[in-house]
Design an enzyme around this catalytic site. Structure first.
Site, PDB file in Angstrom:
ATOM      1  N   SER A 151      24.755  41.940  25.850  1.00 19.41           N
ATOM      2  CA  SER A 151      24.891  43.016  24.723  1.00 19.41           C
ATOM      3  C   SER A 151      25.181  43.841  24.491  1.00 19.41           C
ATOM      4  CB  SER A 151      22.756  43.025  24.349  1.00 19.41           C
ATOM      5  OG  SER A 151      23.354  43.460  23.212  1.00 19.41           O
ATOM      6  N   ASP A 317      21.126  32.554  19.246  1.00 17.72           N
ATOM      7  CA  ASP A 317      21.278  34.082  18.921  1.00 17.72           C
ATOM      8  C   ASP A 317      22.452  34.111  17.739  1.00 17.72           C
ATOM      9  OD1 ASP A 317      22.176  37.094  18.997  1.00 17.72           O
ATOM     10  OD2 ASP A 317      22.780  36.247  21.575  1.00 17.72           O
ATOM     11  N   HIS A 350      18.952  36.562  20.787  1.00 13.71           N
ATOM     12  CA  HIS A 350      19.646  36.912  21.155  1.00 13.71           C
ATOM     13  C   HIS A 350      18.690  37.833  22.145  1.00 13.71           C
ATOM     14  CE1 HIS A 350      22.557  39.998  22.175  1.00 13.71           C
ATOM     15  NE2 HIS A 350      21.683  41.370  22.133  1.00 13.71           N
TER      16      HIS A 350
END
EC number: 2.3.1.46
Lengths: 376, 376
Positions: A151, A317, A350
């Site tokens: 991320s 995601d 995610h």
């Protein structure tokens, strides 16, 4: 696989000012970090792990006397784990502006003597990476075996590979993107508005008022949580399950389990997270856009890169969808760089990058084995 | 195509209490509505149009002396338009609990003499439909040519077809779902928490305090807006476009155009929308789940239906994705009902149902032509 056992954070003070991307500078600052495993004789086995929004230098192991103090990536990092601390010297650094130890808005501004609050300078991914590089200088590590992050952590790994091309051999960027989409920025902005318009925020100087903008933090975290999870996994975990056996017909009380879950997450978060840090870190996400200086051309952006890459994304995601990772992969291939890419069919959205999915961990294990094989 | 020109709302007071799904009842109430076109001799050409969250009885035409007062579905409804007021008698009703005229939380509770506020009873899609049916009784309309609605309006159309099976010949449900997913409920809940935790909400009795929980309403609307638009259309319209020529490096000021747009939408909304109405309407969405009384079996749910159906969905709608419409289509087909279904490749996300897309309007035009052909 064993755990690392008890670990201890360290701290290092830097008196030399750090010039920031905004033009401002941080006069002096402290970085809190942890290391696991042993640096080998030629200092070639160091792996830097960069953290995302709600995490810190505490990657793995536990703190003595503290229950449930496992590091946030404990499932990945430790003896015999995919990132094997018997082979690698692993470093976690808390980023500037955070609320977990390194200098941030809760600390005192040495120039004014007042708590920074909203006056803490806006920091970017590049600033974080610059500060991390200085820490490595101090540790005497010229070149990292790898930089790893998911991320926002993946963005730091990418930035390392662009601006410190000679200081790493591998860049491992998971569930990340070359920049935020309009929708990503939109979610960040709503979360920020919730915090900033909370009357307890006091323009970011709430510390002096003895209050915390908890309402705003709660809403921000609830929004975040929705975007971390996939629609599917929410449906599986909660669906339309009620908290009680019958409907209560209320607009303010909890009816559905998903409401209860979100409120709990929001409450927990607002108890420990700093509001100014939330603003700073979401802004760092918004600003990250290495292609901007190259006319938006991602292929040209990576022309300076020299390391090898592993990218991974997760099918469900929707925050940083696989398509965003594929943009990076394409830019790397355009530059004939060595790139591995795994698109992992995982249901968790995610959040998957933090979870112990066997296919995902299998990919990381194999890649780190390859890196270990290159060590002399 | 012409516009309807100037239209006027009407109002009807009901003194007979309305029993509500929650077990409570509304002692007496008023419904505000508009009609366009002329009811034919055998009263067979009436079309009821149900509204969604942020809309009202004012479907089409303008109000005399008011600029920009076009009804919310003016592109669809009028002389020569897909829902042709030269052929159909079109009815728009403002739902109970709304803030646009019909009895709602801003009105006085006849029992206590106080403004309802948060004490306004929780209303459901079924309650709205029951109230609409009473209005039709008053207008002397036994059977509707069609009930039409998008999103939450589509849920009302579906409910009509289930519980008043003999009172409509066609059900037209656009961009809707058989119930909300956990993710849908989650977004509603965050919006509600933003409103409820706004100190100016005062437990829903803010009217007495002379304030409005604008902060909460703004955040709620911003969240809503993100879910109405597709990721693609946001990217196209705003992308990462900056408001100024250079970055200002601020966590609180606007940097990106998308932020400016969202803040503007939030501000505008908070100027006119009622906070208690927002809670009530999002709850009506949460509660809608006709299959619940049939063990979750949507096919069994539609066993009582007798009308013909048109369903339409939009490929980029991630709030009520095409898959949700297909669930309904399957249940209808399982019951060997007459169903048409259009999945329209439109970039605009959930908002597409309000826009003038030629393929979408073509489908509606053709379907209403078919209905008109059945009129005697």
């Amino acid at each position: 696989m064993e755990s690392l056992g008890h670990v201890k954070p360290q701290s290092l003070r830097f008196e030399q000012p750090l010039p920031l991307k905004s033009g401002a500078q941080l006069p002096s600052y402290e970085l809190v970090y942890e290391t696991y495993g042993r640096l080998n004789a030629d200092k070639s086995n160091a792996v830097l792990v960069c953290h995302a929004l709600n995490a810190s230098h505490h990657l793995a192991g536990t703190y003595e006397g503290q229950d449930k103090s496992e590091g946030w990536w404990d499932n990945l990092i430790g003896p015999g784990k995919p990132l094997d601390t018997d082979k690698f010297f692993v470093i976690g650094v808390n980023n500037l502006g955070s609320c977990f130890g390194s200098t941030g808005p809760m600390h005192s501004n040495p120039v004014t003597g007042r708590i920074y609050g909203a006056d803490f300078p806006v920091v970017t991914v590049q600033d974080w990476v610059d500060a991390q590089a200085r820490l490595l200088d101090h540790l005497g590590i010229g070149q990292l075996a790898a930089v790893l992050g998911g991320s926002l952590g993946g963005m730091q790994a990418l930035d390392w590979s662009l601006r410190y091309a000679d200081r790493l051999r591998h860049c491992i960027a998971i569930a990340t993107a070359p920049n935020l989409s309009a929708q990503n920025i939109a979610f960040n902005e709503v979360a920020r508005r919730a915090i900033i318009t909370d009357p307890d925020f006091h323009g970011g100087h709430f510390y002096e008022h003895g209050v915390v903008p908890k309402r705003g933090l709660r809403v921000a975290r609830m929004i975040g949580h929705i975007t971390y999870l996939s629609d599917d996994v929410m449906e599986q975990k909660f669906g339309r399950e009620l908290r009680a056996t019958e409907l209560g017909y209320s607009t303010q009380d909890i009816e559905f389990q998903i409401e209860s879950y979100l409120r709990y997450q929001g409450d927990k978060f607002s108890d420990y997270f700093d509001a100014n840090t939330y603003l700073l870190i979401t802004r760092a996400l918004d600003y990250f856009d290495p292609a901007l200086e190259h006319g938006g051309d991602l292929s040209r952006t990576f022309a300076s890169a020299r390391c090898k890459y592993l990218l991974a994304s997760f099918t469900t995601d929707w925050r940083f969808a696989p398509a965003r990772s594929r943009e990076i992969v394409k830019a790397l291939l355009d530059n004939k760089l060595d790139v591995s890419y795994a698109e992992i069919d995982a249901p968790h959205g995610h959040d998957a990058f933090l979870l112990e999915d066997p296919r995902y961990h299998g990919v990381l294990r194999a890649y780190f084995k390859r890196i270990a094989g290159e060590l002399t």
